[in-house]
Design a protein around this motif. Structure first.
Motif, PDB file in Angstrom:
ATOM      1  N   LYS A 246      -3.458   0.548  -3.778  1.00  0.00           N
ATOM      2  CA  LYS A 246      -2.963  -0.784  -3.427  1.00  0.00           C
ATOM      3  C   LYS A 246      -2.175  -1.333  -4.607  1.00  0.00           C
ATOM      4  O   LYS A 246      -2.655  -1.320  -5.739  1.00  0.00           O
ATOM      5  CB  LYS A 246      -4.133  -1.708  -3.094  1.00  0.00           C
ATOM      6  CG  LYS A 246      -3.735  -3.157  -2.865  1.00  0.00           C
ATOM      7  CD  LYS A 246      -4.973  -4.020  -2.651  1.00  0.00           C
ATOM      8  CE  LYS A 246      -4.618  -5.485  -2.505  1.00  0.00           C
ATOM      9  NZ  LYS A 246      -5.816  -6.332  -2.334  1.00  0.00           N
TER      10      LYS A 246
ATOM     11  N   HIS B 129       0.843  -1.190   0.000  1.00  0.00           N
ATOM     12  CA  HIS B 129       0.000   0.000   0.000  1.00  0.00           C
ATOM     13  C   HIS B 129       0.884   1.248   0.000  1.00  0.00           C
ATOM     14  O   HIS B 129       1.971   1.262   0.594  1.00  0.00           O
ATOM     15  CB  HIS B 129      -0.929   0.013   1.218  1.00  0.00           C
ATOM     16  CG  HIS B 129      -1.942  -1.086   1.204  1.00  0.00           C
ATOM     17  ND1 HIS B 129      -1.645  -2.361   1.658  1.00  0.00           N
ATOM     18  CD2 HIS B 129      -3.222  -1.125   0.768  1.00  0.00           C
ATOM     19  CE1 HIS B 129      -2.719  -3.120   1.515  1.00  0.00           C
ATOM     20  NE2 HIS B 129      -3.675  -2.398   0.986  1.00  0.00           N
TER      21      HIS B 129
ATOM     22  N   GLU C 217       1.000   5.628  -1.917  1.00  0.00           N
ATOM     23  CA  GLU C 217       0.293   6.768  -2.485  1.00  0.00           C
ATOM     24  C   GLU C 217       0.943   7.198  -3.792  1.00  0.00           C
ATOM     25  O   GLU C 217       2.105   6.866  -4.067  1.00  0.00           O
ATOM     26  CB  GLU C 217       0.262   7.933  -1.500  1.00  0.00           C
ATOM     27  CG  GLU C 217       1.637   8.477  -1.137  1.00  0.00           C
ATOM     28  CD  GLU C 217       1.549   9.638  -0.178  1.00  0.00           C
ATOM     29  OE1 GLU C 217       0.443  10.167   0.000  1.00  0.00           O
ATOM     30  OE2 GLU C 217       2.583  10.029   0.388  1.00  0.00           O
TER      31      GLU C 217
ATOM     32  N   SER D 198      -3.256  10.454  -3.738  1.00  0.00           N
ATOM     33  CA  SER D 198      -4.275   9.429  -3.555  1.00  0.00           C
ATOM     34  C   SER D 198      -3.635   8.130  -3.082  1.00  0.00           C
ATOM     35  O   SER D 198      -2.523   7.789  -3.475  1.00  0.00           O
ATOM     36  CB  SER D 198      -5.022   9.168  -4.874  1.00  0.00           C
ATOM     37  OG  SER D 198      -5.733  10.317  -5.275  1.00  0.00           O
ATOM     38  N   TYR D 199      -4.369   7.398  -2.244  1.00  0.00           N
ATOM     39  CA  TYR D 199      -3.888   6.109  -1.779  1.00  0.00           C
ATOM     40  C   TYR D 199      -4.192   5.031  -2.808  1.00  0.00           C
ATOM     41  O   TYR D 199      -5.181   5.105  -3.536  1.00  0.00           O
ATOM     42  CB  TYR D 199      -4.532   5.744  -0.440  1.00  0.00           C
ATOM     43  CG  TYR D 199      -4.016   6.564   0.712  1.00  0.00           C
ATOM     44  CD1 TYR D 199      -2.761   6.320   1.257  1.00  0.00           C
ATOM     45  CD2 TYR D 199      -4.774   7.600   1.239  1.00  0.00           C
ATOM     46  CE1 TYR D 199      -2.278   7.085   2.306  1.00  0.00           C
ATOM     47  CE2 TYR D 199      -4.302   8.380   2.287  1.00  0.00           C
ATOM     48  CZ  TYR D 199      -3.053   8.108   2.819  1.00  0.00           C
ATOM     49  OH  TYR D 199      -2.568   8.868   3.850  1.00  0.00           O
TER      50      TYR D 199
END
Length: 415
Positions: free
Chosen positions: A334, A100, A102, A331-332
């Motif tokens: 995965k 995870h 950004e 923005s985050y």
């Protein structure tokens, strides 16, 4: 007399009959007293047997009642439980590593002003705008700098006029000195007049050099003023996208950046990974990024694997280049990285019990269930990698954890 004999015989017969009835009654009562205890005992035995069955311990009471039923129940308890079994098999695994992080600019360029304490007069761009190299982003209040520039420009014009006059005076003095030397050689003038001509030429030369020096000084001042005027304009040093704007009209400039530009508009994913995860990642591995709030995943490749981790978080930043025009810096997302495929022994997940004490499998060996602790690895597609504890030829019960205990009689059931 005869009648008396008859009457005596009658009473004797009646007595004999009465005695016989009493004797029969006595025997009957005796028989009745001996028989009921036996019937009462049989009723008590039946109640005990029924209660034992109800309590679930039928085998103990039936032994006293019927030996054949006791043997049948014992045979039933000794019957082995039939279980569905599977064997560990070599399976190909395609592991994936989930990280995870950004979205960040691949090359983030901070843009500020070299002038300190200058007021911001105009802002010409906003966040998300594309800018070109050399484009003006903001203007500072340059009134003081411009006034100094205009002053130095006027001084330069005056210095140029002075230089021209000095040149003319030097030319005239040089010519006069030459004539004086010619006349002195002919003894036409005195030595005093020759010295005066030399002095005038030397003075004119000094004035000329001074005028030239003044011009050079003013040129330097004008160049500095021009530089100050140039610095009053905040210029984009690279082509890209404006990702941040801290400049505000009326604020004074300081050492902080006024704008941030993503060079060439290239955005990538910066994902956190610990040391164990970093050891599995290599540059060039395929990856997919799922940006939160965006439906479609973005393909990419691992661009950079750090050689060190942060001393406080113990995490390193893995840089993943993304295909296409990714947006929304900050923005985050995965990241799913495709690790190399490998083959390993595996069991269905249903055949493995996971407890606080570890992972266990139930083997069927010599007609009995045998609980065995195993070491597991990757889990995927309903399978569990088995590192140790079982072999390919072992028979492992499927869903056995709730069906059989360790050491119970068990056998392979019909497939």
């Amino acid at each position: 007399m005869k009648f008396g004999k008859i009457l005596k015989a009658y009473f004797l017969s009646f007595a004999l009959i009465l005695t016989a009835q009493q004797t029969a009654a006595t025997q009957e009562n005796k028989s009745a007293q001996e028989t009921p205890p036996q019937n009462k005992q049989n009723a008590s035995e039946r109640q005990t047997a029924q209660a034992s069955v109800k309590d679930g311990d039928a085998s103990k009471s039936i032994v006293g009642r019927d030996g054949r039923n006791s043997d049948a129940r014992q045979n039933q308890n000794d019957e082995a439980i039939k279980l569905t079994v599977v064997s560990p098999k070599i399976t190909k695994f395609s592991p994936k590593l989930n990280l995870h992080g950004e979205l960040v600019a691949k090359d983030d360029v901070a843009v500020g002003s070299a002038l300190q304490g200058q007021q911001i007069a105009q802002i010409l761009v906003e966040v998300s705008e594309n800018v070109q190299k050399g484009q003006i982003l903001a203007l500072l209040d340059n009134a003081g700098v411009k006034a100094k520039f205009d002053q130095q420009t006027a001084a330069l014009e005056a210095a140029k006029q002075n230089l021209n006059s000095a040149k003319a005076a030097f030319s005239e003095a040089s010519s006069a000195l030459k004539r004086a030397k010619d006349l002195a050689a002919k003894k036409a003038i005195s030595s005093q007049e020759l010295e005066q001509a030399n002095a005038k030429e030397a003075s004119a030369r000094a004035n000329l050099n001074s005028a030239k020096a003044q011009i050079s000084q003013i040129d330097a001042q004008i160049a500095e003023a021009k530089d100050q005027l140039g610095k009053a304009s905040v210029i984009a040093p690279v082509r890209g996208v404006v990702t941040a704007k801290k400049a505000q009209i009326g604020a004074l400039t300081s050492g902080e950046a006024l704008f941030n530009i993503a060079k060439d508009g290239v955005i990538e994913l910066s994902a956190d990974a610990d040391a164990a995860e970093l050891a599995q990642i290599e540059v060039g591995m395929s990856a997919q990024a799922q940006i939160y709030g965006v439906k479609e995943a973005v393909n990419g490749k691992v661009r950079l694997v750090p050689v060190s981790v942060d001393t406080s978080s113990r995490l390193g930043k893995v840089k993943i280049s993304l295909d296409g025009g990714a947006k929304f810096i900050g923005s985050y997302a995965k990241a799913v990285i495709d690790l190399p495929e490998f083959s390993a022994l595996a069991l269905p997940a249903q055949a493995v019990s996971f407890t606080e004490a570890g992972a266990f499998a139930t083997l069927i060996k010599d007609g009995k269930a045998q609980k065995r602790k195993i070491q597991t690895g990757l889990r995927a597609n309903g399978l569990v990698q088995v590192i140790s504890g079982v072999s390919e030829g072992d028979e492992v019960a499927l869903k056995a954890s709730a069906l059989v205990n360790d050491g119970e009689a068990a056998q392979r059931g019909a497939e």
